[in-house]
Design a protein around this motif. Sequence first.
Motif, short mmCIF file in Angstrom:
data_model
loop_
_atom_site.label_atom_id
_atom_site.label_comp_id
_atom_site.label_asym_id
_atom_site.label_seq_id
_atom_site.Cartn_x
_atom_site.Cartn_y
_atom_site.Cartn_z
N ARG A 31 0.82 -1.21 0.00
CA ARG A 31 0.00 0.00 0.00
C ARG A 31 0.85 1.26 0.00
O ARG A 31 0.44 2.31 -0.46
N THR A 32 2.05 1.15 0.57
CA THR A 32 2.93 2.32 0.69
C THR A 32 3.51 2.68 -0.68
O THR A 32 4.03 1.81 -1.37
N PRO A 33 3.41 3.95 -1.09
CA PRO A 33 4.09 4.35 -2.33
C PRO A 33 5.60 4.26 -2.14
O PRO A 33 6.15 4.64 -1.10
N GLY A 34 6.28 3.72 -3.13
CA GLY A 34 7.73 3.59 -3.02
C GLY A 34 8.14 2.48 -2.09
O GLY A 34 7.49 1.44 -1.99
N LEU A 35 9.22 2.70 -1.37
CA LEU A 35 9.75 1.70 -0.45
C LEU A 35 9.07 1.78 0.91
O LEU A 35 8.59 2.84 1.32
#
Length: 283
Positions: A31-35
Amino acid sequence: MDRRELAAFLRSRRERVTPADVGLPAGPRRRTPGLRREEAAQLAFISTEYYTRLEQARGPRPSPVVLAGLARALRLTDAERAHLHHLAGVPPGTPPGPSREVRQSILDLLRRLTQAAAIVTSATIEVIAWNDLAAALMEDFSALPRRDRNLVRRAFLGPPFGGRRLYGVSDVEHFARHSAARLRAAAARYPGDPEVAGLVRELREGSAEFARLWDSHEVAVGSVMRKTFQHPLVGPVTVNCDVLDITDRDQQVVIYTAEPGSPSEQALRLLSVIGTQRMDVPT
């Protein structure tokens, strides 16, 4: 140290980097954008707790080693790296060594140059990126160990390719002088880098020609704008050479193009079909 700005900057840079950028699987439940924070911490070789505290503006001042790890993990540009240091209250020092990371936009450019051979070289003239036509014209760099991709080492110490020094290029003596001057300038820019120092030492000990050029203390020699490669399959290929500087990475893009309608243009077209396969040896 500006903790709030540092926290916001780290978060924005982390969210910009995709898992694919650093060789991690995206996973079905991301769900988290990026890392994720734990991924960024792992790549920076610090604990997840410490990284989380930095993003929450609660962490202590990072050391230069931690900042270097964060810059590497978050794929920061030189300008962003300097900004990170300023936010942390730690003045940025000289980059430890020549950058070998090529921007994605440059890699995309190489792929789009289907009728031109193109390579990217580092400050020590190591080939760090190339397109298919460059591999066909010169050699398959992907099949070489990293040390053999350095064109300075290849020019002075070999091994020869098909019995020819540095792909049989017509300007090999000029290239030798030019590359020695560029390497001297790089050694001055990265005085603490052991890899640069080791390369210079290896070349001085292994090549009397390089030692003589090194002792001349030249730091700037103009590039040749036209040269001929002696290719084992298609014969001589005469190309124009254009060099684009990537100043923020201390890198260069070298583009080789043939005159329209010339035999060399036909040779490059044939090489684009042949690729890196060898037809002069039995299979």
